[in-house]
Design an enzyme around this catalytic site. Sequence first.
Site, PDB file in Angstrom:
ATOM      1  CE1 TYR A 130      32.138  40.553  42.720  1.00  0.00           C
ATOM      2  CE2 TYR A 130      34.681  39.293  41.739  1.00  0.00           C
ATOM      3  CZ  TYR A 130      33.667  40.612  43.140  1.00  0.00           C
ATOM      4  OH  TYR A 130      34.927  41.421  43.477  1.00  0.00           O
ATOM      5  CB  SER A 131      32.806  41.885  38.822  1.00  0.00           C
ATOM      6  OG  SER A 131      33.205  43.021  38.122  1.00  0.00           O
ATOM      7  CD  GLU A 132      35.111  40.874  31.514  1.00  0.00           C
ATOM      8  OE1 GLU A 132      35.377  42.532  31.466  1.00  0.00           O
ATOM      9  OE2 GLU A 132      35.927  39.979  31.969  1.00  0.00           O
ATOM     10  CB  ALA A 134      27.443  40.568  36.606  1.00  0.00           C
ATOM     11  CG  HIS A 224      32.714  45.071  42.985  1.00  0.00           C
ATOM     12  ND1 HIS A 224      31.484  45.884  42.090  1.00  0.00           N
ATOM     13  CD2 HIS A 224      33.761  44.594  42.135  1.00  0.00           C
ATOM     14  CE1 HIS A 224      31.312  45.292  41.135  1.00  0.00           C
ATOM     15  NE2 HIS A 224      33.362  44.331  40.657  1.00  0.00           N
TER      16      HIS A 224
END
Length: 282
Positions: A130-132, A134, A224
């Site tokens: 997820y996010s960073e 990812a 997000h």
Amino acid sequence: MKFLCLHGAYGNIPAFRVQLGPMIDALEFDGSASFEFIQGRVSVVPPPGFESYFGPAPHYRFLKDRGEAEASAVEGIRVFPEAETPEDALRALMPRDDMEIGFADARGLALEQLYEALDADPEISGIIGYSEGASAAATLVYDEQERMRSEGYVPRIKAAIFFMGWPALTAENVPALSDEVENLLEVPSLHIVGANDPYKDGALALYNIFDDNMAVFFDSAGGHTIPRHGKLLQELVSAVKDLIADVPEDNSADLLAPAVTGKRLDSAVDIPNLSFLKNEDA
């Protein structure tokens, strides 16, 4: 399939379990998948004004920088560069020289932790970020495929799920962008992206480095955040099950074939219509 789960920047395992909870419950209920969580090793403090947004301490990251990201993460939401392509936007937001210096140790330290997690659990064959997280997950996929081509390494990761996110980091500690890399990543992947995500171009650039024939785009119709309710959750669970079903028993030989660059996504793309993209070239 067992997935290794990587939280976002300023996250932790308990918070990420809550974020993924509804999806995990549905997939574990019928035995479709299982999940292993790890926590970033970089201890951080949320930027001023964002303490409540990231929930209770402690907070961690997977990618270690030299102190600039705490400011840039907040500023990036306000002034994400406008550009014709996600790749151009990323180059404007993250100049190569700044990335090489600011993230000099990030890739190596993240990969060390991720390979340790794979070595500790031979059942892991998928990854979720997820996010960073990812970006860290994509960095592992990128490194495995580079090692496969250079030394015959057999990749452990057979499927990847990305909630929003950013591109992988290359050996030069810069983002892997589809108009710069020699090979696209040939791993079945599911990309969950929201039309209202302020970091949308990062997620699109991540999607663009994966082979078109093996990547699925999922419109979360939000920002997000991770889908957790209603019909959208049901569709997400179904998409994950389809991803797992599409993973061949042994795709190591297929990975050796050169990637063919297909249709890429630009910054002006109409996200609600992306679900049809994969069928246009079929």
